[in-house]
Design an enzyme around this catalytic site. Structure first.
Site, mmCIF file in Angstrom:
data_model
loop_
_atom_site.group_PDB
_atom_site.id
_atom_site.type_symbol
_atom_site.label_atom_id
_atom_site.label_comp_id
_atom_site.label_asym_id
_atom_site.label_seq_id
_atom_site.Cartn_x
_atom_site.Cartn_y
_atom_site.Cartn_z
ATOM 1 N N PHE A 1 0.898 -1.115 -0.065
ATOM 2 C CA PHE A 1 0.120 0.008 -0.015
ATOM 3 C C PHE A 1 0.724 1.350 -0.021
ATOM 4 O O PHE A 1 0.324 2.445 -0.010
ATOM 5 C CB PHE A 1 -1.202 -0.138 1.062
ATOM 6 C CG PHE A 1 -2.233 -0.759 0.989
ATOM 7 C CD1 PHE A 1 -2.309 -1.504 -0.389
ATOM 8 C CD2 PHE A 1 -3.133 -1.118 2.078
ATOM 9 C CE1 PHE A 1 -3.582 -2.185 -0.634
ATOM 10 C CE2 PHE A 1 -4.368 -1.761 1.579
ATOM 11 C CZ PHE A 1 -4.495 -2.250 0.501
ATOM 12 N N ASP B 1 9.955 -8.966 2.013
ATOM 13 C CA ASP B 1 9.097 -9.051 0.728
ATOM 14 C C ASP B 1 9.941 -7.778 -0.176
ATOM 15 O O ASP B 1 9.716 -6.647 0.257
ATOM 16 C CB ASP B 1 7.870 -9.176 0.481
ATOM 17 C CG ASP B 1 7.394 -9.165 -1.040
ATOM 18 O OD1 ASP B 1 7.685 -10.260 -1.429
ATOM 19 O OD2 ASP B 1 6.712 -8.405 -1.156
ATOM 20 N N ASP C 1 -0.215 -9.896 -4.378
ATOM 21 C CA ASP C 1 1.116 -8.805 -4.547
ATOM 22 C C ASP C 1 0.655 -7.770 -5.161
ATOM 23 O O ASP C 1 1.568 -7.292 -5.904
ATOM 24 C CB ASP C 1 1.862 -9.632 -5.130
ATOM 25 C CG ASP C 1 3.474 -9.093 -4.990
ATOM 26 O OD1 ASP C 1 3.569 -8.179 -4.115
ATOM 27 O OD2 ASP C 1 4.238 -9.620 -5.711
HETATM 28 O O1 DOR Z 1 7.049 -7.171 -8.564
HETATM 29 C C1 DOR Z 1 7.286 -7.062 -7.182
HETATM 30 N N1 DOR Z 1 6.996 -5.863 -6.747
HETATM 31 N N2 DOR Z 1 7.781 -7.910 -6.552
HETATM 32 C C2 DOR Z 1 8.019 -7.602 -5.281
HETATM 33 O O2 DOR Z 1 8.670 -8.210 -4.513
HETATM 34 C C3 DOR Z 1 8.047 -6.049 -4.709
HETATM 35 C C4 DOR Z 1 6.954 -5.584 -5.573
HETATM 36 C C5 DOR Z 1 6.837 -3.964 -4.941
HETATM 37 O O3 DOR Z 1 7.085 -3.907 -3.897
HETATM 38 O O4 DOR Z 1 6.628 -3.193 -5.967
HETATM 39 ZN ZN ZN Z 2 7.834 -10.427 -3.420
HETATM 40 ZN ZN ZN Z 3 5.335 -8.244 -2.812
#
Ligand code: DOR
Ligand code: ZN
Ligand code: ZN
Length: 435
Positions: free
Chosen positions: A76, A164, A317
């Protein structure tokens, strides 16, 4: 009971409690294996056994009512990059997708690595349409070196721990994180890609990277880190959650780890059962995501993993980025795609309407099982539980198009025709979305 449950509860109590009769819905609740057409009563924010006298009636004939989606992986961008998304706009997008609980990754600016920042996310979440919960970082600043104070962060309300976006490269740090997670009765959610193998490459290493003449992110980068983390989970007895599984061999590694008793759960995201790397030449940076879109063989294995339960959860995600950043082109744009407003429809289109999965099993993956993994009391429509409900037309065909409720619009699904559309979302008994 820890403080996080108390904060979430007091947040629930502050909210407006509506009384509603959902008339004639097909109610699917995996907790009881039920799938029947009936009325559903909502009173004082909870599922009730009988209708409250002053109830508003919603005609739900032809619609399906399921426990609201529990999305255990969203970004977010709040604090720090709220031009991409903030907790309020992210929650609006969630409500439009039938998502009533969203758990935010901590790769914000600053990184969520102190109790005060955990509290910030919880407080902002309380003013949003849905239930917003925070992951806290595994390492200070997500730099992969020094563990954060898991006990203090959990006590402040962190749902679990994740770096992450920045894979934890040191096995020693990951091992200590898992041991600490076990001591604190929590889990670590990992982005598995070995950084030395993926660098800043934009696409899967395969036919498309070859055709474009660029270097790619090999499947093995994901698989060796999943194998490492599953072994560490097995050795430490700790709980590990693998984020966004995208390859066939990743599914197989997790299947075997579970079979020998590792306490491992995992998720995939809709893009990994809906798209392949062949979307990249046409869609460019909109199809750039980490881990990358893979091959048809991988997609088939992801669907099989969802069917047999090796893959426990579907999480989006949801990764908003500004249009100007995605306009930088495939090689320079940031990775990620928004997903909250399309995830249920993609699951219905690619898993239900293809005959691969029943509605009950889909509800397990989008709501009941993630709720269990997170230790929440959501994911069911049994009497007395929170009235968090997604109501959708399972057959409605629609074309994905902006404007979105999200502040961002970086999705490769613009123009895609999907089947199945959210009509209403109810969170804590309150109607928070009405198409
Ligand atoms: O594609 C992605 N975007 N993978 C990630 O692990 C982080 C995420 C992001 O925060 O934009
Ligand atoms: Zn990720
Ligand atoms: Zn992620």
């Amino acid at each position: 009971m820890n403080i996080h449950l108390q904060s979430a509860r007091s947040c629930d109590i502050m909210d407006n409690m509506g009384n509603i009769i959902l008339h004639g819905a097909r109610v699917v609740d995996p907790a009881f294996g039920t799938d029947t057409v009936r009325d559903l009563y909502i009173a004082d924010g909870k599922i009730a056994a009988s209708p409250a006298p002053d109830s508003r009636v919603i005609d739900a004939h032809g619609l399906v009512a399921i426990p609201g989606l529990v999305d255990m992986h969203v970004h977010f961008r709040d604090p720090g990059q709220t031009h991409k998304e903030d907790i309020i706009s992210g929650a609006d997008a969630a409500a439009a997708g039938g998502v009533t609980t969203a758990v935010c990754m901590p790769n914000t600016k600053p990184v969520i690595d102190t109790p005060e920042l955990v509290q910030y996310v919880l407080d902002r979440g309380c003013n949003s349409k849905i239930r917003v919960l925070p992951y806290a970082a595994v390492t200070v600043g997500q730099l992969g070196e020094t563990l954060t104070d898991f006990a203090a962060l959990k006590n402040a309300g962190a749902t679990a721990f994740s770096d992450d976006g920045n894979p934890v490269m040191s096995a020693a740090v990951m091992r200590r994180a898992l041991i600490t997670a076990r001591e604190c009765d929590t889990f670590v959610a990992t982005h598995c890609e070995d950084a030395s193998l993926v660098r800043n490459f934009a696409v899967n290493d395969g036919a498309v990277s070859k055709a474009l003449g660029i270097q790619g992110r090999p499947a093995i980068a994901e698989e060796i880190m999943i194998a490492r983390d599953c072994m560490l989970a097995l050795d430490t007895g700790a709980r590990l959650h693998v984020c966004h599984v995208s390859t066939a061999r990743s599914v197989e590694i997790i299947r075997r780890a579970k079979s020998v008793g590792a306490r491992v759960t995992c998720e995939t995201a809709p893009q990994y059962f809906s798209l392949t790397e062949s979307a990249v030449p046409q869609l460019g940076s909109l199809a750039r995501v980490n881990p990358p879109l893979r091959t048809p063989t991988d997609v088939a294995a992801i669907i099989e993993g969802l069917r047999d339960g090796t893959i426990d959860a579907i999480a989006t995600d949801h990764a908003p980025h500004a249009d100007a950043e995605k306009a930088l082109g495939l090689l320079d744009a940031p990775s990620g795609m928004i997903g909250l407003e399309t995830s249920l429809a993609l699951a219905l289109t690619h898993l239900y309407h293809t005959g691969a999965m029943s509605l009950t099993d889909i509800v397990r993956r989008v709501s009941a099982t993630p709720s269990d993994i997170l230790g929440l009391d959501r994911g069911t429509l049994s009497v007395g539980s929170a009235a968090d409900i997604a109501i959708f037309d399972p057959d409605a065909a629609w074309i994905v198009a902006p404007p979105f409720h999200s502040r961002a619009s970086n999705t490769p699904f613009i123009g895609a025709e999907l089947r199945g559309r959210v009509r209403y979302t109810i969170c804590r008994g309150e109607l928070v979305y009405d198409l």
